[in-house]
Design an enzyme around this catalytic site. Structure first.
Site, short mmCIF file in Angstrom:
data_model
loop_
_atom_site.label_atom_id
_atom_site.label_comp_id
_atom_site.label_asym_id
_atom_site.label_seq_id
_atom_site.Cartn_x
_atom_site.Cartn_y
_atom_site.Cartn_z
N ASN A 8 0.88 -1.18 0.00
CA ASN A 8 0.00 0.00 0.00
C ASN A 8 0.91 1.22 0.00
O ASN A 8 1.51 1.54 1.02
CB ASN A 8 -0.89 -0.01 1.25
CG ASN A 8 -1.70 1.26 1.38
OD1 ASN A 8 -1.86 2.01 0.41
ND2 ASN A 8 -2.23 1.53 2.57
N LYS A 10 0.08 4.26 -0.23
CA LYS A 10 -0.57 5.45 0.33
C LYS A 10 -0.35 6.65 -0.61
O LYS A 10 -0.24 6.46 -1.82
CB LYS A 10 -0.05 5.74 1.74
CG LYS A 10 -0.04 4.50 2.63
CD LYS A 10 0.11 4.84 4.07
CE LYS A 10 0.36 3.58 4.87
NZ LYS A 10 -0.07 3.69 6.24
N HIS A 93 -9.69 1.31 4.64
CA HIS A 93 -8.42 1.48 5.36
C HIS A 93 -8.67 2.41 6.55
O HIS A 93 -9.47 3.35 6.46
CB HIS A 93 -7.36 2.06 4.43
CG HIS A 93 -5.98 2.00 5.01
ND1 HIS A 93 -5.54 2.89 5.95
CD2 HIS A 93 -4.96 1.13 4.81
CE1 HIS A 93 -4.30 2.58 6.31
NE2 HIS A 93 -3.92 1.51 5.62
N GLU A 95 -7.11 4.79 7.67
CA GLU A 95 -6.89 6.22 7.40
C GLU A 95 -8.11 6.84 6.73
O GLU A 95 -8.41 8.02 6.93
CB GLU A 95 -5.61 6.39 6.54
CG GLU A 95 -4.36 6.11 7.39
CD GLU A 95 -3.16 5.56 6.63
OE1 GLU A 95 -3.14 5.65 5.39
OE2 GLU A 95 -2.24 5.04 7.28
N GLU A 164 -5.82 -4.93 10.45
CA GLU A 164 -4.81 -3.90 10.65
C GLU A 164 -5.10 -3.16 11.96
O GLU A 164 -5.90 -2.21 11.98
CB GLU A 164 -4.85 -2.89 9.50
CG GLU A 164 -4.52 -3.50 8.16
CD GLU A 164 -3.87 -2.47 7.24
OE1 GLU A 164 -2.76 -2.74 6.78
OE2 GLU A 164 -4.46 -1.41 7.02
N GLY A 170 2.06 2.23 10.65
CA GLY A 170 3.01 3.32 10.49
C GLY A 170 3.68 3.74 11.78
O GLY A 170 4.32 4.80 11.83
N SER A 208 3.00 -2.26 10.36
CA SER A 208 4.45 -2.30 10.56
C SER A 208 5.06 -3.67 10.26
O SER A 208 6.00 -4.09 10.91
CB SER A 208 4.81 -1.84 11.98
OG SER A 208 4.38 -0.50 12.17
#
Ligand code: PEP
Length: 246
Positions: A8, A10, A93, A95, A164, A170, A208
């Site tokens: 991904n 991003k 996701h 985010e 996730e 991250g 991560s």
């Protein structure tokens, strides 16, 4: 089942950086690799489609509209993505749930739209740190997945799920192998209750994942691959994750 490793990117990349990354991945790909895909920013789909042509790496997008077409400024339809050879599409996701207020219902509709367009949605679920500390992890991921199961009926066996934990994305903090496997088993059981095909649904771990921890995570019985952010932008790291997929 062959493992699936998905990068991904991003909102990262450039014409020049994408070209050198994909060239390095193509030349370093092991011959008997697991399934691999790259979810790239939409403006680079055309470039990446050309760079990946004839390779074993599939193309993915990071989002899709819940609508088929119409007056939805800024959105991209499933049909548009398919025109660029997009096979996978991330939906929900964290985010997007966090910064774009995406609800469980919207994520379920996006998964439905991806399937109707001929793409495989990669449905992300995961708890925040507060939710984990309050002992709500199972409840949260089950609620998120239930919305997708409810909206997609028997097509559920065509999705990919990505667990996730939000606190691991991250941040350099990875869920322990035991923590990850435990949640994957919860998700697998929920899928089994919904579909006789549940054992062939990929459940990816994301948060991560890197060259050092991938092998141990990927060795777990219910971890069928990885959704990789930061480490997917460095060819040696991403190749090493691919190589560690049994
Ligand atoms: C992600 O973007 O889905 C992700 C897991 O990111 P990272 O690997 O950087 O934690």
């Amino acid at each position: 089942m062959k493992k699936l490793i998905v990068g991904n990117w991003k909102m990262k990349g450039s014409l020049a950086a994408n070209e050198s990354l994909i060239q390095a991945l193509r030349s370093g790909m092991p011959t008997a690799a697991c399934n691999v895909a790259l979810c790239v920013p939409s403006v680079y789909l055309s470039q990446c489609q050309a760079l990946l042509a004839g390779s074993a790496i599939d193309l993915g997008a990071q989002d899709v509209s819940a609508h088929e077409s119409g007056a939805f400024t800024g959105e991209l339809s499933g049909a548009m993505l398919r025109e660029f050879g997009v096979r996978y599409c991330i939906v929900g996701h964290s985010e997007r749930r966090q910064y774009h207020a995406e609800t469980d219902t919207l994520v379920a509709l996006k998964a439905q739209r991806a399937l109707a367009s001929g793409m495989t949605p990669i449905v992300c679920v995961g708890e925040t740190l507060d939710e984990r500390e309050a002992g709500q992890t199972d409840e949260v991921v089950k609620r998120q997945l239930a919305a997708v199961i409810h909206a997609n009926g028997h097509c559920i066996s065509e999705i990919v799920v990505a667990y996730e934990p939000v606190w691991a994305i991250g941040t350099g903090k990875t869920a322990s192998v035991e923590q990850a496997q435990q949640v994957h088993l919860v998700l697998r059981s929920q899928l089994r209750a919904a579909s006789s095909q549940a054992d062939r649904i990929h459940i990816l771990y994301g948060g991560s994942m890197n060259a050092a921890n991938a092998a141990q995570l990927l060795a777990q019985p219910d971890i069928d691959g990885g959704l990789v952010g930061g480490a997917s932008l460095k060819a040696p790291d991403f190749l090493s994750i691919i190589t560690s997929a049994p």
